[in-house]
Every structure is written in structure tokens, then in C-alpha cells.
Enzyme design. Structure first.
Site, PDB file in Angstrom:
ATOM      1  N   ARG A 122       0.822  -1.204   0.000  1.00  0.00           N
ATOM      2  CA  ARG A 122       0.000   0.000   0.000  1.00  0.00           C
ATOM      3  C   ARG A 122       0.856   1.255   0.000  1.00  0.00           C
ATOM      4  NH1 ARG A 122      -4.439  -0.691   3.722  1.00  0.00           N
ATOM      5  NH2 ARG A 122      -5.167  -1.514   1.736  1.00  0.00           N
ATOM      6  N   TYR A 123       1.878   1.256   0.814  1.00  0.00           N
ATOM      7  CA  TYR A 123       2.738   2.422   0.933  1.00  0.00           C
ATOM      8  C   TYR A 123       3.950   2.233   0.022  1.00  0.00           C
ATOM      9  CZ  TYR A 123       0.091   3.384   5.233  1.00  0.00           C
ATOM     10  OH  TYR A 123      -0.891   3.653   6.146  1.00  0.00           O
ATOM     11  N   ARG A 126       7.118   0.069   1.973  1.00  0.00           N
ATOM     12  CA  ARG A 126       6.967  -1.037   2.916  1.00  0.00           C
ATOM     13  C   ARG A 126       5.763  -1.905   2.572  1.00  0.00           C
ATOM     14  NH1 ARG A 126       5.415   3.836   4.473  1.00  0.00           N
ATOM     15  NH2 ARG A 126       3.828   4.254   6.044  1.00  0.00           N
ATOM     16  N   CYS A 135      -4.375 -17.691  14.933  1.00  0.00           N
ATOM     17  CA  CYS A 135      -3.990 -16.930  16.120  1.00  0.00           C
ATOM     18  C   CYS A 135      -4.259 -17.797  17.338  1.00  0.00           C
ATOM     19  CB  CYS A 135      -4.830 -15.669  16.245  1.00  0.00           C
ATOM     20  SG  CYS A 135      -4.544 -14.517  14.903  1.00  0.00           S
ATOM     21  N   CYS A 139      -9.443 -12.554  18.370  1.00  0.00           N
ATOM     22  CA  CYS A 139     -10.042 -11.338  18.900  1.00  0.00           C
ATOM     23  C   CYS A 139     -11.376 -11.141  18.209  1.00  0.00           C
ATOM     24  CB  CYS A 139      -9.173 -10.127  18.620  1.00  0.00           C
ATOM     25  SG  CYS A 139      -7.468 -10.377  19.069  1.00  0.00           S
ATOM     26  N   CYS A 142     -11.414  -8.502  15.477  1.00  0.00           N
ATOM     27  CA  CYS A 142     -10.401  -8.593  14.428  1.00  0.00           C
ATOM     28  C   CYS A 142     -10.875  -7.957  13.122  1.00  0.00           C
ATOM     29  CB  CYS A 142     -10.057 -10.056  14.174  1.00  0.00           C
ATOM     30  SG  CYS A 142      -8.795 -10.242  12.908  1.00  0.00           S
ATOM     31  N   ARG A 144      -9.481  -8.531  10.273  1.00  0.00           N
ATOM     32  CA  ARG A 144      -9.253  -9.465   9.163  1.00  0.00           C
ATOM     33  C   ARG A 144     -10.079 -10.728   9.314  1.00  0.00           C
ATOM     34  NH1 ARG A 144      -3.392  -8.373   9.506  1.00  0.00           N
ATOM     35  NH2 ARG A 144      -3.242  -6.372   8.465  1.00  0.00           N
ATOM     36  N   ASP A 303     -12.229  -0.526  12.831  1.00  0.00           N
ATOM     37  CA  ASP A 303     -12.526  -0.540  11.401  1.00  0.00           C
ATOM     38  C   ASP A 303     -13.992  -0.846  11.096  1.00  0.00           C
ATOM     39  OD1 ASP A 303     -10.051   0.076  10.363  1.00  0.00           O
ATOM     40  OD2 ASP A 303      -9.336  -1.990  10.571  1.00  0.00           O
ATOM     41  N   ASP A 340      -7.828   3.997   9.868  1.00  0.00           N
ATOM     42  CA  ASP A 340      -7.347   3.346   8.655  1.00  0.00           C
ATOM     43  C   ASP A 340      -8.413   3.596   7.590  1.00  0.00           C
ATOM     44  OD1 ASP A 340      -5.483   1.911   7.186  1.00  0.00           O
ATOM     45  OD2 ASP A 340      -5.233   0.403   8.757  1.00  0.00           O
ATOM     46  N   LYS A 347      -3.312   4.711   6.903  1.00  0.00           N
ATOM     47  CA  LYS A 347      -3.654   5.253   8.219  1.00  0.00           C
ATOM     48  C   LYS A 347      -3.644   6.786   8.192  1.00  0.00           C
ATOM     49  CE  LYS A 347      -1.466   1.263  10.272  1.00  0.00           C
ATOM     50  NZ  LYS A 347      -0.956   0.681   9.004  1.00  0.00           N
TER      51      LYS A 347
HETATM   52  C1  LIG Z   1      -0.213  -0.370   8.876  1.00  0.00           C
HETATM   53  C2  LIG Z   1       0.280  -0.820   7.622  1.00  0.00           C
HETATM   54  C3  LIG Z   1       1.625  -0.711   7.298  1.00  0.00           C
HETATM   55  C4  LIG Z   1       2.640  -0.116   8.238  1.00  0.00           C
HETATM   56  O1  LIG Z   1       2.354   1.238   8.468  1.00  0.00           O
HETATM   57  P1  LIG Z   1       3.258   2.068   9.438  1.00  0.00           P
HETATM   58  O2  LIG Z   1       2.523   3.367   9.585  1.00  0.00           O
HETATM   59  O3  LIG Z   1       4.586   2.215   8.784  1.00  0.00           O
HETATM   60  O4  LIG Z   1       3.383   1.326  10.719  1.00  0.00           O
HETATM   61  C5  LIG Z   1       2.032  -1.151   6.067  1.00  0.00           C
HETATM   62  N1  LIG Z   1       1.165  -1.677   5.176  1.00  0.00           N
HETATM   63  C6  LIG Z   1      -0.146  -1.785   5.463  1.00  0.00           C
HETATM   64  C7  LIG Z   1      -1.064  -2.352   4.438  1.00  0.00           C
HETATM   65  C8  LIG Z   1      -0.640  -1.366   6.696  1.00  0.00           C
HETATM   66  O5  LIG Z   1      -1.935  -1.499   6.987  1.00  0.00           O
HETATM   67  S1  SF4 Z   2      -6.657  -8.959  15.912  1.00  0.00           S
HETATM   68 FE1  SF4 Z   2      -7.086 -10.675  14.505  1.00  0.00          FE
HETATM   69  S2  SF4 Z   2      -5.129 -11.114  13.598  1.00  0.00           S
HETATM   70 FE2  SF4 Z   2      -4.698  -9.899  15.426  1.00  0.00          FE
HETATM   71  S3  SF4 Z   2      -4.337 -11.387  17.054  1.00  0.00           S
HETATM   72 FE3  SF4 Z   2      -6.470 -10.852  17.110  1.00  0.00          FE
HETATM   73  S4  SF4 Z   2      -7.519 -12.424  15.857  1.00  0.00           S
HETATM   74 FE4  SF4 Z   2      -5.348 -12.492  15.358  1.00  0.00          FE
END
Ligand SMILES: *Cc1c(COP(=O)(O)O)cnc(C)c1O
Ligand code: SF4
Length: 436
Positions: A122-123, A126, A135, A139, A142, A144, A303, A340, A347
Site C-alpha cells: 500500500r505504501y 513497505r 492466532c 479477537c 479482528c 481481518r 474498522d 485506517d 492510516k
Molecule cells: C499499517 C500498515 C503498514 C505499516 O504502516 P506504518 O505506519 O509504517 O506502521 C504497512 N502496510 C499496510 C497495508 C498497513 O496497513
Molecule cells: S486482531 Fe485478529 S489477527 Fe490480530 S491477534 Fe487478534 S484475531 Fe489475530
């Protein structure tokens, strides 16, 4: 030598009558004996649910699995479980079945920004690398849920190889964030292999691991694991404490091992209704974190994932919490509050406003106490014209040739070397008319 507390002892003995403290502290034992059904939860904790509710609860488990380590379950206070922050984060809630119109399976469009399976790019510099889909504790909040807990989805070495190859072939990636699921659910040998592959890539400057193990299964942080991780410095570790109650003697011990291992430690917290939506709870949490050498990193607005409406707060609650932290406590104990962006914008930090007004040479600001002050700007400032040609500039950046020099986004509007005067949405009708 730590001994069982009463609740732990009782839970361990209900799992197996001759369980010992060394069973309890064995992370594999914890995983093997994790609570996965409502019935198991009732049996172990002694909490009982009415039959009607149980039916609904079982429906939620079809959408998202239940898994609570005996350790994490031992933190639930049985007498007041309905308000218990550990219970609320780990145990199913019938409200998870409510899906609102504005909720999404993949609110952050991680799939659309995925060049190969497992990678979200995305960025610019990174990537997020999903290396596990399981996991120790799922959670309930979560983000995801669409991916996590899907047993068929533990990436194989071949699948991980695709992600590694993408990173290898993408020289702008200098930072790799391992996430999941929980990367520390992988066996030690696979973690060792993965980190050796990633750190061997010349342009990868840092690797980070996002893990909730110190919170939900602190015994996973074994000396053996630390000695493996230590081979791959610089390695940053980010964990996920949401409530001061989670920072127990066992969690502190896990954090101590990681900090002594030399890993910079960060923490991300999700702002959750009826769990931690309180300035005093947050302040206590960040104080306990820094006392254990963990730097609060992000505070996330919850989210728009499906079935999380009961966890969401207004953004104003987050701002109120930030207001109560900034200036009131240690600067490095204050996380950055972020939203986000739905749709995948990344973010976005949000804060209370500190600038009250501005003229050509004065800025009026207010501090955390409400004191209003003025900052007089310099009468003379020779603005440096920057054409991004660093070789002819008298500031000495000494960039290597390969370093990126293009400006991006709002940065572009501020820069001297770029003629852009506006950023225009793709579907702007007025501009489309001009083009016609
Ligand atoms: C959060 C995130 C990152 C890391 O973001 P930082 O602000 O550098 O911690 C990188 N890629 C994705 C898709 C993210 O959601
Ligand atoms: S938030 Fe989702 S991915 Fe993160 S530890 Fe909890 S269940 Fe696992």
C-alpha cells in the site's frame, strides 16, 4: 518461581486433574487445550448461558471461530464477566451477527492492493506480509475476520516463497511487516527460515513482527524463540495490548525477554466500546506499557469490518482520549490515534486541534491546560528553492544515487520542483468536461 494463582490452578485442574505449573507454562499445552466451543467455555469457567443465547452464539462461531487460551481465559473475572474486558475481546457476542450496510468484508481493500497472495503493498516503501492465518486467541474485534481463522489457509512454504520473491523483486521495499494472523503461530524452524530469507534481501533494511502472543499466550516467548529472533536484528516487535488488566506477571515476563533480547517494542491498541473507551483506562494502559519498555505506537479507530458495530465508538471518543494524554503524561507514552481509511488509503492520524489562529507572522496556539499562547515567526526567512537536485544544494543530504527523489501526494503540492497546483479526483465532472 511463579506459582499458579487460584483461577489458573482451577482451570488447569479442570482441563486435566494432574496438571502442573509447567504444563500451564507450556505454550503448546495452552494451544492444545484452548477453548473452542461454548460448551468448553462453560465447563471450564463455570459461566452458563441460557439455551436461546447459546444457539445464537453458536451461529457466530460459524462466521468466526472461537479460540481462547486457558491463560487468557484465566484473566476473566467470573462474577462480572459481562463487563469484563478480556471476556468481551475473546468471547462471541450475538451482535456479531448484525451486519450494517456500511460494513465491509475487507474495509481496508487489502485484497485490491495485493500484488501476490499474502502481500499488501500500500505504501511506497513497505509491505504487509500475511504469513499466518491462525492466532492463539481470535479477537472478536479482528479487522481481518475474512481471512483469519480459516483453517484451510495456513500458507505453505511455497506460498510464502511467492511473497518473498515479490519483495526480492521490488527494490523500493525497505521495511517488511510480518502479520497474519499471528506470525508467532508458525513453528520456530519456519520463523527462522522466513527471517533468514527476508533479511538476506539487500534492500530490506528492517523487518517487524506484529504479534498478540505477549497478551494472549505469553509463554510463547521462550528463550529459544528469542535466540532465533536475535539473529535477525534490526527486528522490531509490535504487540496488541488493549487493557491494563492484560499486563500480568506472565505478560511482563514475556516483554522482559523481548526487551532484553534487544528488540524495540511497540504496541497498538484498538479503541473498543465497553472495553477501553475511557481516558483513565487508556492512561493506565500506556503507563503500564512504558514501565515494561513498550512504546505505545498506534491507537486505532475500530474498522468498518462486518459485525463489529457493538465495538465501535465515535471518533470523538478517540479525540477525547488523546486530549487527556497529550501534555498530561510522558510524551513517548502517547500513541498516534489513526483511522485506517476505508477503501485502502492507509492510516490517517487525527488529533485535537492545537492551532487556534494564524497571521503572516504569528501563530496562536493553545496547550493541554487551555493556556493560549502566541509564537512569533521569524521576520526574515530565506526560503530555499528546492528542485530536488540534491547535488547542487548547499544542505548536505549526501543521497546515494538510487534514492528516490520524487515527491508524492500533498508533499507534491508543497514542493518547488513540481508544477501541480491541485490534486483532482479521477471522476471530477468539471475536469472531465474540460477534457472533452
Ligand atoms: C499499517 C500498515 C503498514 C505499516 O504502516 P506504518 O505506519 O509504517 O506502521 C504497512 N502496510 C499496510 C497495508 C498497513 O496497513
Ligand atoms: S486482531 Fe485478529 S489477527 Fe490480530 S491477534 Fe487478534 S484475531 Fe489475530
Amino acid at each position: 518461581m511463579e506459582i499458579f494463582n487460584g483461577t489458573q490452578q482451577a482451570l488447569a485442574n479442570r482441563i486435566k486433574s494432574d496438571s502442573t505449573i509447567s504444563n500451564w507454562k507450556d505454550w503448546q499445552w495452552q494451544l492444545k487445550n484452548s477453548i473452542r466451543t461454548i460448551g468448553q467455555f462453560e465447563k471450564l469457567t463455570g459461566i452458563r448461558f441460557p439455551a436461546k443465547e447459546k444457539e445464537k452464539l453458536n451461529e457466530t462461531l460459524e462466521k468466526f471461530p472461537l479460540s481462547i487460551t486457558p491463560y487468557y481465559a484465566s484473566l476473566i473475572s467470573k462474577d462480572n464477566y459481562k463487563n469484563d474486558p478480556v471476556f468481551r475481546q475473546s468471547f462471541a457476542n450475538v451482535h456479531e451477527l448484525t451486519v450494517l450496510d456500511n460494513e465491509l468484508k475487507d474495509p481496508l481493500s487489502e485484497e485490491s492492493d495485493s500484488p501476490v497472495e499474502g502481500i499488501t503493498h500500500r505504501y511506497p516503501d513497505r509491505v504487509l506480509f500475511h504469513v499466518s492465518n491462525i492466532c492463539a486467541m481470535y479477537c472478536r474485534h479482528c479487522t481481518r475476520k475474512r481471512k483469519v481463522g480459516d483453517i484451510d489457509f495456513v500458507p505453505s512454504k511455497e506460498q510464502l516463497r511467492k511473497g518473498i520473491d515479490y519483495i526480492k523483486n521490488t527494490p523500493q521495499v525497505r521495511d517488511v511487516l510480518l502479520s497474519g494472523g499471528d506470525p508467532l503461530m508458525l513453528p520456530d524452524s519456519q520463523i527462522d527460515w522466513l527471517l533468514s530469507e527476508l533479511t538476506a534481501i539487500p534492500h530490506v533494511e528492517i523487518v517487524r513482527i506484529g504479534t498478540r502472543m505477549p497478551v494472549v499466550l505469553p509463554y510463547r516467548i521462550t528463550d529459544e524463540l528469542v535466540s532465533i529472533l536475535k539473529k535477525y536484528q534490526p527486528l522490531w516487535i509490535n504487540t496488541h495490548f488493549n487493557h491494563p488488566r492484560e499486563i500480568t506477571a506472565s505478560a511482563k515476563e514475556a516483554l522482559r525477554r523481548l526487551a532484553d533480547g534487544g528488540f524495540p517494542l511497540g504496541n497498538q491498541t484498538v479503541l473498543l466500546a465497553d472495553v477501553n473507551d475511557c481516558p483513565r483506562i487508556m492512561k493506565k494502559l500506556v503507563h503500564k506499557l512504558v514501565a515494561n519498555r513498550v512504546r505505545p505506537y498506534y491507537l486505532y479507530q475500530c474498522d468498518l469490518s462486518e459485525g463489529l458495530s457493538h465495538f465501535r465508538t465515535p471518533i470523538g471518543k478517540g479525540i477525547e482520549i488523546m486530549e487527556s494524554l497529550i501534555g498530561h503524561t510522558t510524551g513517548f507514552a502517547v500513541p498516534t490515534y489513526v483511522i485506517d481509511a476505508p477503501g485502502g488509503g492507509g492510516k490517517i492520524p487525527v488529533m485535537p486541534n492545537y492551532i487556534i489562529s494564524w497571521s503572516t507572522n504569528k501563530v496562536v496556539l493553545r496547550n493541554y491546560e487551555g493556556v493560549i499562547t502566541t509564537y512569533k515567526e521569524p521576520d526574515h526567512y530565506d526560503n530555499k528553492f528546492c528542485d530536488r537536485n540534491c547535488a547542487s544544494c548547499n544542505l548536505e543530504l549526501n543521497l546515494e544515487e538510487s534514492d528516490e527523489i520524487q515527491s508524492l501526494g500533498i508533499e507534491k503540492l508543497l514542493s518547488d520542483d513540481n508544477d501541480s497546483i491541485s490534486l483532482i479526483p479521477e471522476d471530477n465532472e468539471r475536469y472531465n468536461r474540460r477534457e472533452e
